[in-house]
Each structure stands twice: as C-alpha cells, then as structure tokens.
Write an enzyme that holds these catalytic residues in place. Structure first.
Site, PDB file in Angstrom:
ATOM      1  N   ASP A  20       5.215 -13.340  -5.638  1.00 33.46           N
ATOM      2  CA  ASP A  20       5.661 -12.014  -5.210  1.00 33.46           C
ATOM      3  C   ASP A  20       6.896 -11.576  -5.984  1.00 33.46           C
ATOM      4  O   ASP A  20       7.731 -12.403  -6.346  1.00 33.46           O
ATOM      5  CB  ASP A  20       5.966 -12.083  -3.700  1.00 33.46           C
ATOM      6  CG  ASP A  20       5.966 -10.719  -3.047  1.00 33.46           C
ATOM      7  OD1 ASP A  20       5.617  -9.725  -3.716  1.00 33.46           O
ATOM      8  OD2 ASP A  20       6.334 -10.634  -1.869  1.00 33.46           O
ATOM      9  N   GLY A  23       6.831  -6.537  -9.426  1.00 34.23           N
ATOM     10  CA  GLY A  23       7.181  -5.118  -9.509  1.00 34.23           C
ATOM     11  C   GLY A  23       8.672  -4.880  -9.339  1.00 34.23           C
ATOM     12  O   GLY A  23       9.291  -4.125 -10.094  1.00 34.23           O
ATOM     13  N   TRP A  25      11.082  -7.016  -9.799  1.00 32.39           N
ATOM     14  CA  TRP A  25      11.800  -7.607 -10.929  1.00 32.39           C
ATOM     15  C   TRP A  25      11.827  -6.623 -12.100  1.00 32.39           C
ATOM     16  O   TRP A  25      12.856  -6.412 -12.735  1.00 32.39           O
ATOM     17  CB  TRP A  25      11.096  -8.907 -11.341  1.00 32.39           C
ATOM     18  CG  TRP A  25      11.684  -9.582 -12.538  1.00 32.39           C
ATOM     19  CD1 TRP A  25      12.791 -10.396 -12.567  1.00 32.39           C
ATOM     20  CD2 TRP A  25      11.204  -9.524 -13.889  1.00 32.39           C
ATOM     21  NE1 TRP A  25      13.024 -10.847 -13.857  1.00 32.39           N
ATOM     22  CE2 TRP A  25      12.063 -10.324 -14.682  1.00 32.39           C
ATOM     23  CE3 TRP A  25      10.134  -8.877 -14.510  1.00 32.39           C
ATOM     24  CZ2 TRP A  25      11.874 -10.489 -16.062  1.00 32.39           C
ATOM     25  CZ3 TRP A  25       9.947  -9.042 -15.871  1.00 32.39           C
ATOM     26  CH2 TRP A  25      10.807  -9.842 -16.631  1.00 32.39           C
ATOM     27  N   HIS A  37       4.170  -7.773 -14.063  1.00 34.15           N
ATOM     28  CA  HIS A  37       2.934  -8.561 -13.966  1.00 34.15           C
ATOM     29  C   HIS A  37       2.723  -9.387 -15.234  1.00 34.15           C
ATOM     30  O   HIS A  37       2.338 -10.549 -15.181  1.00 34.15           O
ATOM     31  CB  HIS A  37       1.725  -7.651 -13.736  1.00 34.15           C
ATOM     32  CG  HIS A  37       1.763  -6.933 -12.419  1.00 34.15           C
ATOM     33  ND1 HIS A  37       2.037  -7.581 -11.222  1.00 34.15           N
ATOM     34  CD2 HIS A  37       1.593  -5.627 -12.089  1.00 34.15           C
ATOM     35  CE1 HIS A  37       2.010  -6.699 -10.235  1.00 34.15           C
ATOM     36  NE2 HIS A  37       1.746  -5.509 -10.738  1.00 34.15           N
ATOM     37  N   GLU A  67      -5.746  -6.623   0.091  1.00 32.21           N
ATOM     38  CA  GLU A  67      -4.922  -5.444   0.391  1.00 32.21           C
ATOM     39  C   GLU A  67      -4.422  -4.745  -0.886  1.00 32.21           C
ATOM     40  O   GLU A  67      -4.027  -3.597  -0.854  1.00 32.21           O
ATOM     41  CB  GLU A  67      -3.708  -5.828   1.248  1.00 32.21           C
ATOM     42  CG  GLU A  67      -4.027  -6.061   2.716  1.00 32.21           C
ATOM     43  CD  GLU A  67      -4.579  -7.457   2.997  1.00 32.21           C
ATOM     44  OE1 GLU A  67      -4.414  -8.345   2.149  1.00 32.21           O
ATOM     45  OE2 GLU A  67      -5.193  -7.652   4.060  1.00 32.21           O
ATOM     46  N   ASN A  68      -4.433  -5.485  -2.011  1.00 28.02           N
ATOM     47  CA  ASN A  68      -3.892  -4.913  -3.252  1.00 28.02           C
ATOM     48  C   ASN A  68      -4.694  -3.727  -3.794  1.00 28.02           C
ATOM     49  O   ASN A  68      -4.211  -2.976  -4.643  1.00 28.02           O
ATOM     50  CB  ASN A  68      -3.804  -5.969  -4.367  1.00 28.02           C
ATOM     51  CG  ASN A  68      -2.660  -6.952  -4.163  1.00 28.02           C
ATOM     52  OD1 ASN A  68      -2.734  -8.102  -4.567  1.00 28.02           O
ATOM     53  ND2 ASN A  68      -1.584  -6.500  -3.535  1.00 28.02           N
ATOM     54  N   ARG A  71      -3.135  -0.275  -3.928  1.00 25.99           N
ATOM     55  CA  ARG A  71      -2.111   0.109  -4.901  1.00 25.99           C
ATOM     56  C   ARG A  71      -2.630   1.244  -5.797  1.00 25.99           C
ATOM     57  O   ARG A  71      -3.823   1.485  -5.853  1.00 25.99           O
ATOM     58  CB  ARG A  71      -1.747  -1.096  -5.773  1.00 25.99           C
ATOM     59  CG  ARG A  71      -1.046  -2.150  -4.974  1.00 25.99           C
ATOM     60  CD  ARG A  71      -0.527  -3.247  -5.850  1.00 25.99           C
ATOM     61  NE  ARG A  71       0.232  -4.194  -5.052  1.00 25.99           N
ATOM     62  CZ  ARG A  71       0.967  -5.172  -5.558  1.00 25.99           C
ATOM     63  NH1 ARG A  71       1.035  -5.334  -6.860  1.00 25.99           N
ATOM     64  NH2 ARG A  71       1.643  -5.977  -4.781  1.00 25.99           N
ATOM     65  N   ARG A 188       6.654 -18.971  -1.226  1.00 21.87           N
ATOM     66  CA  ARG A 188       6.590 -17.527  -1.448  1.00 21.87           C
ATOM     67  C   ARG A 188       7.878 -17.070  -2.111  1.00 21.87           C
ATOM     68  O   ARG A 188       8.970 -17.356  -1.629  1.00 21.87           O
ATOM     69  CB  ARG A 188       6.386 -16.761  -0.141  1.00 21.87           C
ATOM     70  CG  ARG A 188       6.291 -15.263  -0.414  1.00 21.87           C
ATOM     71  CD  ARG A 188       5.749 -14.448   0.724  1.00 21.87           C
ATOM     72  NE  ARG A 188       5.516 -13.086   0.261  1.00 21.87           N
ATOM     73  CZ  ARG A 188       4.668 -12.233   0.805  1.00 21.87           C
ATOM     74  NH1 ARG A 188       3.950 -12.596   1.834  1.00 21.87           N
ATOM     75  NH2 ARG A 188       4.524 -11.017   0.317  1.00 21.87           N
TER      76      ARG A 188
END
Length: 251
Positions: A20, A23, A25, A37, A67-68, A71, A188
């Site tokens: 995780d 984005g 970063w 990514h 869930e991605n 986006r 995580r």
C-alpha cells in the site's frame, strides 16, 4: 539467545503483504500515481529475493483487489499494462531461480492478453520446487470463501457429499492456496491498519505487522525488521535483524 544462531524454524513460513502507498508516495513527490506503481515493482523484487534467500516457503502479494476496479479507468488500465510487462520480464528470472509463480483471484475480468500471459507464467514455473509467489489479482477474501461455498454446495447437490461432512478442513481444501501453510505474518505498508478483504480465512492466526513506510520504499531491511518483530511476538525473546540476516548467508 542474542549471540547464538537463530533457528530457521522460527521464521514465518508464509508471508502475505498488502503493498500500500504507491499513490501517496508518488503524490508526495509531485508525481502521478502511476509513477508510484512503477516504483513499487522494485520493492516486489527486493521482497521476493530476500524471502527466497531466507528460505520462506510462500509469499503472497496483494497486487490488485476486487475493489480496485473502482479506481479511475486510466489508472486501472496502466496497472494492467504494468502487470503484463512485469509478468513478461520477471517470470524468466523467477524460473531461473526455481521459484513458482501463481496468480490467485478472479482473472476472468482481465483482458485475454493478460489471461494468456498469466497462464504462460504459471505453466513455465509450475514444476519448480522453490518458494511459491502468489500474486493476488482481482482477489477478495469474501470472493474466495464464496467460491469455495459454491463448489461444496454443488457437491452436496450432486449427492457426492453430505452436509454433515462439511467441516473447516473441507472448506480450507476448496480455497485458494489450500496446499500452502496458512499465513504466519501479514505485513501492510503505508500506515493503514485494516485487512481490506484480503485473505480472510487464511489469516485467521496471522501476526499482523503495520508499518508507516510507503510500499516503494520497502526494502530488504524493512522485511528483516518485520520478521524480527514476528519472531519476538511468537517466541517472546529478543531477536535482532543481524540474526535474521545471518540466515541468508547460510549455504
């Protein structure tokens, strides 16, 4: 215990990672999310090579959750392209190092080109005997359990199974990764403290390690730190990163 050698048995056998913060970063550096990514791939390489050198049995990376798909379309598209590129370039290296690659999740939603690449990568490394790398793509823990329930219901419907025969071990057999040890350690990154519908069943007894580091910054030392923390939690004795690293030097 501090100076003596650490026994490899104390290491987690199966490590799962929710990668995780790509984005955020990138955003912190004024770059588009996609830049994050792409830089996350280097962290994947470091993680795989460190875990393999430590003799870990399996690593599961949460690449793309069900869930991605919510986006922005452009970001999803880039993620898919990145996935294809990485599969193409990395799988030969994995194969050369005797590692096995599997993709877990509902891949039917991916383009035919990507599905083909996945099948080729899995087939190439299927007979290797080294560490298993599971890439969770369009995966959700609830989806995994639902699919298992459907398969079991079908067997009951066809009279191959009675309801009384359904127990935990039967459900486990119908889930993804049923042939691997359950997850010992979940990591995580990026400071979020939730499971996000990752492997719900397989994480039942996992130690869960949250780190504020964004995924692109995660490296060998970050993994060693997480493993040292795991050994301390599980065994209740002080363990240093040096001791963990010493296991990498073992023949």
């Amino acid at each position: 215990m501090h100076n003596s050698q650490l026994s490899p048995e104390l290491l987690p056998k199966h490590i799962a990672i929710i990668m995780d913060g790509n984005g955020r970063w990138a955003k912190a550096q004024g770059k588009p999310r996609v830049f994050g990514h792409k830089n996350g791939v280097a962290a994947v390489r470091k993680t795989i090579s460190t875990a393999a050198r430590l003799g870990v049995k399996a690593v599961t990376l949460f690449a793309f959750s069900s869930e991605n798909w919510r986006r922005p379309e452009e970001e999803v598209g880039v993620l898919m392209e990145l996935f294809i590129t990485v599969l193409s370039t990395e799988v030969k290296k994995l194969h050369k190092n005797d590692l096995r690659l599997r993709v877990i999740g509902d891949t039917k939603r991916f383009s035919e080109r990507l599905q083909k690449k996945i099948a080729q990568a899995e087939a190439l490394t299927a007979d290797n005997s080294g560490m298993v790398i599971n890439i969770a793509a369009n995966y959700g823990g609830k989806w995994d359990i639902t699919e298992a329930a459907k398969q079991i219901a079908l067997q009951v419907q066809q009279g191959e199974l009675s309801v009384d025969e359904i127990d935990e071990s039967l459900i486990t057999q119908h889930l993804t990764m049923s042939d691997l040890p359950e997850v010992d350690l979940l990591i995580r990154t990026s400071g979020e403290c939730r499971i996000s519908n990752f492997m719900l069943w397989q994480l039942a007894y996992a130690e869960i390690y949250f780190t504020p580091i964004y995924w692109p910054e995660f490296n060998e030392d970050s993994l060693v730190e997480a493993i040292s923390w795991f050994i301390e939690r599980e065994r209740r004795f002080g363990c240093t990163g040096e001791q963990v690293k010493a296991l990498m030097e073992c023949p």
